[in-house]
Design a protein around this motif. Structure first.
Motif, PDB file in Angstrom:
ATOM      1  N   PHE A 127       0.844  -1.188   0.000  1.00 60.89           N
ATOM      2  CA  PHE A 127       0.000   0.000   0.000  1.00 60.89           C
ATOM      3  C   PHE A 127       0.882   1.241   0.000  1.00 60.89           C
ATOM      4  O   PHE A 127       1.862   1.311   0.743  1.00 60.89           O
ATOM      5  CB  PHE A 127      -0.915   0.034   1.225  1.00 60.89           C
ATOM      6  N   PRO A 128       0.559   2.241  -0.807  1.00 68.09           N
ATOM      7  CA  PRO A 128       1.391   3.445  -0.856  1.00 68.09           C
ATOM      8  C   PRO A 128       1.243   4.283   0.411  1.00 68.09           C
ATOM      9  O   PRO A 128       0.226   4.217   1.090  1.00 68.09           O
ATOM     10  CB  PRO A 128       0.835   4.208  -2.069  1.00 68.09           C
ATOM     11  N   THR A 129       2.299   5.057   0.709  1.00 69.23           N
ATOM     12  CA  THR A 129       2.159   6.036   1.776  1.00 69.23           C
ATOM     13  C   THR A 129       1.300   7.163   1.216  1.00 69.23           C
ATOM     14  O   THR A 129       1.370   7.496   0.031  1.00 69.23           O
ATOM     15  CB  THR A 129       3.524   6.571   2.233  1.00 69.23           C
ATOM     16  N   VAL A 130       0.479   7.741   2.054  1.00 68.43           N
ATOM     17  CA  VAL A 130      -0.479   8.734   1.607  1.00 68.43           C
ATOM     18  C   VAL A 130      -0.271  10.027   2.390  1.00 68.43           C
ATOM     19  O   VAL A 130      -0.182  10.018   3.600  1.00 68.43           O
ATOM     20  CB  VAL A 130      -1.925   8.238   1.813  1.00 68.43           C
ATOM     21  N   ALA A 131      -0.166  11.140   1.661  1.00 66.16           N
ATOM     22  CA  ALA A 131      -0.039  12.465   2.269  1.00 66.16           C
ATOM     23  C   ALA A 131      -0.205  13.485   1.159  1.00 66.16           C
ATOM     24  O   ALA A 131      -0.255  13.140  -0.019  1.00 66.16           O
ATOM     25  CB  ALA A 131       1.316  12.622   2.952  1.00 66.16           C
ATOM     26  N   ASN A 132      -0.282  14.751   1.534  1.00 67.67           N
ATOM     27  CA  ASN A 132      -0.357  15.801   0.535  1.00 67.67           C
ATOM     28  C   ASN A 132       0.921  15.806  -0.295  1.00 67.67           C
ATOM     29  O   ASN A 132       2.011  15.593   0.230  1.00 67.67           O
ATOM     30  CB  ASN A 132      -0.530  17.167   1.197  1.00 67.67           C
TER      31      ASN A 132
ATOM     32  N   TYR B 288       2.704  17.797  -4.069  1.00 63.92           N
ATOM     33  CA  TYR B 288       2.565  18.872  -5.031  1.00 63.92           C
ATOM     34  C   TYR B 288       2.371  18.299  -6.423  1.00 63.92           C
ATOM     35  O   TYR B 288       2.933  17.272  -6.770  1.00 63.92           O
ATOM     36  CB  TYR B 288       3.805  19.765  -5.018  1.00 63.92           C
ATOM     37  N   ALA B 289       1.580  18.983  -7.224  1.00 60.70           N
ATOM     38  CA  ALA B 289       1.373  18.615  -8.623  1.00 60.70           C
ATOM     39  C   ALA B 289       1.126  19.907  -9.384  1.00 60.70           C
ATOM     40  O   ALA B 289       0.630  20.893  -8.828  1.00 60.70           O
ATOM     41  CB  ALA B 289       0.187  17.671  -8.764  1.00 60.70           C
ATOM     42  N   PRO B 290       1.466  19.947 -10.661  1.00 63.01           N
ATOM     43  CA  PRO B 290       1.224  21.152 -11.454  1.00 63.01           C
ATOM     44  C   PRO B 290      -0.266  21.526 -11.461  1.00 63.01           C
ATOM     45  O   PRO B 290      -1.132  20.652 -11.493  1.00 63.01           O
ATOM     46  CB  PRO B 290       1.684  20.765 -12.861  1.00 63.01           C
ATOM     47  N   ALA B 291      -0.552  22.812 -11.410  1.00 63.58           N
ATOM     48  CA  ALA B 291      -1.937  23.288 -11.428  1.00 63.58           C
ATOM     49  C   ALA B 291      -2.621  22.841 -12.704  1.00 63.58           C
ATOM     50  O   ALA B 291      -2.042  22.855 -13.783  1.00 63.58           O
ATOM     51  CB  ALA B 291      -1.975  24.808 -11.324  1.00 63.58           C
ATOM     52  N   GLY B 292      -3.850  22.421 -12.555  1.00 64.87           N
ATOM     53  CA  GLY B 292      -4.641  22.041 -13.714  1.00 64.87           C
ATOM     54  C   GLY B 292      -4.362  20.642 -14.232  1.00 64.87           C
ATOM     55  O   GLY B 292      -5.048  20.160 -15.102  1.00 64.87           O
ATOM     56  N   SER B 293      -3.376  19.980 -13.694  1.00 61.09           N
ATOM     57  CA  SER B 293      -3.091  18.631 -14.172  1.00 61.09           C
ATOM     58  C   SER B 293      -3.936  17.624 -13.405  1.00 61.09           C
ATOM     59  O   SER B 293      -4.574  17.944 -12.405  1.00 61.09           O
ATOM     60  CB  SER B 293      -1.602  18.306 -13.987  1.00 61.09           C
TER      61      SER B 293
ATOM     62  N   PRO C 146      -2.461  13.286  -8.590  1.00 64.82           N
ATOM     63  CA  PRO C 146      -2.112  11.912  -8.237  1.00 64.82           C
ATOM     64  C   PRO C 146      -3.067  11.361  -7.185  1.00 64.82           C
ATOM     65  O   PRO C 146      -3.502  12.085  -6.295  1.00 64.82           O
ATOM     66  CB  PRO C 146      -0.707  12.014  -7.664  1.00 64.82           C
ATOM     67  N   VAL C 147      -3.388  10.093  -7.302  1.00 71.30           N
ATOM     68  CA  VAL C 147      -4.279   9.430  -6.369  1.00 71.30           C
ATOM     69  C   VAL C 147      -3.608   8.137  -5.905  1.00 71.30           C
ATOM     70  O   VAL C 147      -3.072   7.389  -6.725  1.00 71.30           O
ATOM     71  CB  VAL C 147      -5.631   9.094  -7.039  1.00 71.30           C
ATOM     72  N   ALA C 148      -3.633   7.893  -4.622  1.00 73.66           N
ATOM     73  CA  ALA C 148      -3.080   6.647  -4.092  1.00 73.66           C
ATOM     74  C   ALA C 148      -4.136   5.559  -4.244  1.00 73.66           C
ATOM     75  O   ALA C 148      -5.199   5.627  -3.639  1.00 73.66           O
ATOM     76  CB  ALA C 148      -2.694   6.814  -2.635  1.00 73.66           C
ATOM     77  N   ARG C 149      -3.837   4.588  -5.100  1.00 71.21           N
ATOM     78  CA  ARG C 149      -4.772   3.470  -5.300  1.00 71.21           C
ATOM     79  C   ARG C 149      -4.438   2.370  -4.305  1.00 71.21           C
ATOM     80  O   ARG C 149      -3.310   1.912  -4.229  1.00 71.21           O
ATOM     81  CB  ARG C 149      -4.626   2.894  -6.711  1.00 71.21           C
ATOM     82  N   ILE C 150      -5.420   1.974  -3.547  1.00 76.79           N
ATOM     83  CA  ILE C 150      -5.250   0.865  -2.621  1.00 76.79           C
ATOM     84  C   ILE C 150      -6.269  -0.190  -3.002  1.00 76.79           C
ATOM     85  O   ILE C 150      -7.471   0.058  -2.962  1.00 76.79           O
ATOM     86  CB  ILE C 150      -5.431   1.317  -1.162  1.00 76.79           C
ATOM     87  N   VAL C 151      -5.785  -1.351  -3.402  1.00 74.75           N
ATOM     88  CA  VAL C 151      -6.668  -2.441  -3.809  1.00 74.75           C
ATOM     89  C   VAL C 151      -6.883  -3.376  -2.628  1.00 74.75           C
ATOM     90  O   VAL C 151      -6.066  -3.426  -1.705  1.00 74.75           O
ATOM     91  CB  VAL C 151      -6.086  -3.202  -5.024  1.00 74.75           C
TER      92      VAL C 151
ATOM     93  N   VAL D  76       9.854   6.645  -5.347  1.00 69.14           N
ATOM     94  CA  VAL D  76       9.286   5.354  -5.737  1.00 69.14           C
ATOM     95  C   VAL D  76       8.068   4.966  -4.907  1.00 69.14           C
ATOM     96  O   VAL D  76       7.057   4.547  -5.450  1.00 69.14           O
ATOM     97  CB  VAL D  76      10.358   4.225  -5.636  1.00 69.14           C
ATOM     98  N   ILE D  77       8.143   5.083  -3.616  1.00 70.98           N
ATOM     99  CA  ILE D  77       7.153   4.473  -2.733  1.00 70.98           C
ATOM    100  C   ILE D  77       5.964   5.379  -2.427  1.00 70.98           C
ATOM    101  O   ILE D  77       4.824   4.946  -2.425  1.00 70.98           O
ATOM    102  CB  ILE D  77       7.843   4.013  -1.430  1.00 70.98           C
ATOM    103  N   HIS D  78       6.230   6.657  -2.180  1.00 71.10           N
ATOM    104  CA  HIS D  78       5.146   7.572  -1.803  1.00 71.10           C
ATOM    105  C   HIS D  78       4.151   7.736  -2.949  1.00 71.10           C
ATOM    106  O   HIS D  78       4.530   8.022  -4.080  1.00 71.10           O
ATOM    107  CB  HIS D  78       5.730   8.932  -1.404  1.00 71.10           C
ATOM    108  N   MET D  79       2.894   7.517  -2.649  1.00 73.42           N
ATOM    109  CA  MET D  79       1.795   7.685  -3.618  1.00 73.42           C
ATOM    110  C   MET D  79       1.973   6.840  -4.881  1.00 73.42           C
ATOM    111  O   MET D  79       1.494   7.200  -5.950  1.00 73.42           O
ATOM    112  CB  MET D  79       1.633   9.167  -3.993  1.00 73.42           C
ATOM    113  N   HIS D  80       2.642   5.683  -4.780  1.00 76.37           N
ATOM    114  CA  HIS D  80       2.792   4.825  -5.963  1.00 76.37           C
ATOM    115  C   HIS D  80       1.438   4.249  -6.361  1.00 76.37           C
ATOM    116  O   HIS D  80       0.489   4.241  -5.578  1.00 76.37           O
ATOM    117  CB  HIS D  80       3.826   3.715  -5.710  1.00 76.37           C
TER     118      HIS D  80
END
Length: 189
Positions: free
Chosen positions: A28-33, A35-40, A43-48, A149-153
């Motif tokens: 499971f990815p680590t989840v936290a705030n 940064y991402a470019p505006a309007g793009s 990113p979403v952490a997918r947990i199955v 690699v690990i955060h929000m993968h």
């Protein structure tokens, strides 16, 4: 530690100084705030559904070259850490002295079998003070691995690929890296 670094920088053919540490990562990815470019697309952490598998990585970084040696296993125990010492000696067979700096995980790092193997391999085990992670530059390698690699993968449904990505990240430093040395604060300049 400063003396070990000085000796390794002054006589790199004879003295090798390495830092060692272990890290865990999970399916499971680590989840936290982040940064991402505006309007793009954000990113979403997918947990199955399923179990949150864990892997451990022991990382050794050469304080002069930035070369990394590592072992990735489901768990790290005394036999694994002895094999890691053997990997270090095999990597540096001509070294007269190998300074192996690590934290105080006493039930493993200073287990009698680990100490005996270090003596047999002519490796000097040097403990860091208790609870002083800022003295171990390998912590920064782990931080960078988590960030890149690990955060929000998005590989929670592909454990094999996630472990391959961790290996690929570490493999880029197996021949040494002056850029990595600068990042972790060991660049002589």
């Amino acid at each position: 530690i400063n003396q070990c670094l000085k000796e390794a920088r002054d006589c790199p053919a004879e003295v090798v100084t390495v830092f060692e540490d272990e890290f865990s990562f999970y399916r499971f990815p680590t989840v936290a705030n982040i940064y991402a470019p505006a309007g793009s697309e954000q990113p979403v952490a997918r947990i199955v559904p399923g179990y949150n598998s864990r892997s451990r990585v022991a990382i050794i970084v050469n304080a002069v070259t930035g070369k990394i040696i590592y072992r990735q296993r489901s768990r790290l125990n005394v036999p694994q850490m002895v094999h890691l010492l053997e990997d270090v000696r095999q990597t540096y067979p001509q070294a007269r002295v190998i300074n192996y700096i690590q934290d105080n995980w006493h039930n493993v790092h200073f287990h009698p079998r680990q100490v005996s193997a270090a003596e047999r391999l002519n490796i000097q085990l040097i403990p860091l003070p208790v609870y002083a992670p800022w003295l171990n530059p390998t912590e920064k390698v782990g931080r960078r691995m988590r960030q890149e690699v690990i955060h929000m993968h998005n590989l929670s449904d592909d454990w094999k690929e996630l472990t391959r990505c961790v290996s690929a990240f570490l493999d880029q430093f197996t021949n040494g890296s002056s850029e990595l040395l600068k990042y972790i604060g060991l660049s002589p300049g």
